[in-house]
Design an enzyme around this catalytic site. Sequence first.
Site, PDB file in Angstrom:
ATOM      1  CB  CYS A  98     -15.072 -22.476  73.852  1.00 51.01           C
ATOM      2  SG  CYS A  98     -13.051 -22.693  74.259  1.00 51.01           S
ATOM      3  CG  HIS A 140     -12.687 -23.170  68.211  1.00 54.98           C
ATOM      4  ND1 HIS A 140     -13.687 -22.398  68.833  1.00 54.98           N
ATOM      5  CD2 HIS A 140     -12.034 -23.515  69.542  1.00 54.98           C
ATOM      6  CE1 HIS A 140     -14.206 -22.487  70.123  1.00 54.98           C
ATOM      7  NE2 HIS A 140     -12.866 -23.254  70.736  1.00 54.98           N
ATOM      8  CD  GLU A 141     -10.202 -27.068  69.298  1.00 56.24           C
ATOM      9  OE1 GLU A 141      -9.561 -26.720  70.283  1.00 56.24           O
ATOM     10  OE2 GLU A 141     -11.357 -27.268  69.330  1.00 56.24           O
ATOM     11  CG  HIS A 144      -8.188 -22.888  72.519  1.00 57.19           C
ATOM     12  ND1 HIS A 144      -8.471 -21.938  73.504  1.00 57.19           N
ATOM     13  CD2 HIS A 144      -9.104 -23.456  72.056  1.00 57.19           C
ATOM     14  CE1 HIS A 144     -10.054 -22.379  73.646  1.00 57.19           C
ATOM     15  NE2 HIS A 144     -10.027 -23.256  72.620  1.00 57.19           N
TER      16      HIS A 144
HETATM   17 NI    NI Z   1     -12.226 -23.852  72.513  1.00 55.96          NI
END
Ligand code: NI
Length: 182
Positions: A98, A140-141, A144
């Site tokens: 990341c 993953h995105e 966030h």
């Molecule tokens: Ni990330």
Amino acid sequence: MSILPVAQMGADVLKHRAADVVDFADPALPVLVNDMIDTMFSQQGVGLAAPQVFVPKRVVMFFVPPSRNGGDEIPLTVMVNPVITPISDQQDEQYEACLSVPGLTGKVPRWRKIRYSFQDLKGNRFEREAEDFHARVVQHECDHLDGTLYPMRMKDMSTLAFVDVLQAEREKAGQPKAEVVD
Ligand code: NI
């Protein structure tokens, strides 16, 4: 065009739920997206979320080159207010990295197949299905946007490693390089 500073683990903006985008006429929205695209490509990332550039809004993007997805490119996709639904019980574990956790990598379990929906910059809604690497990047995105960094999802902390050290060890052992999502 601007390349924006990237928030690193520990920054408050990475710890909270980001706000829904409600005003699609806001002129700051396309400016943010263009700056995020420049920032993502400048860092060789395959994805970026607005909180990573200190903007707590539900905006993410990704671009997966063919070399990272078995020869199939996943075109640049900008997603506003994305929603993910897993469509199989299967998970798999792969290394991720990341831009907000520089230098490190670790194995993260993710849903193997998902459906996701999102709005574009005009507010039109789209729906797609994804699996494997594509599904992993989206998960993953979108994490966030809810204050979750990949180490918080790891089940086996013994896989946490410095990318350079991991790759050197694999080379010594005659193993192929670990594919790292970043
Ligand atoms: Ni990330």
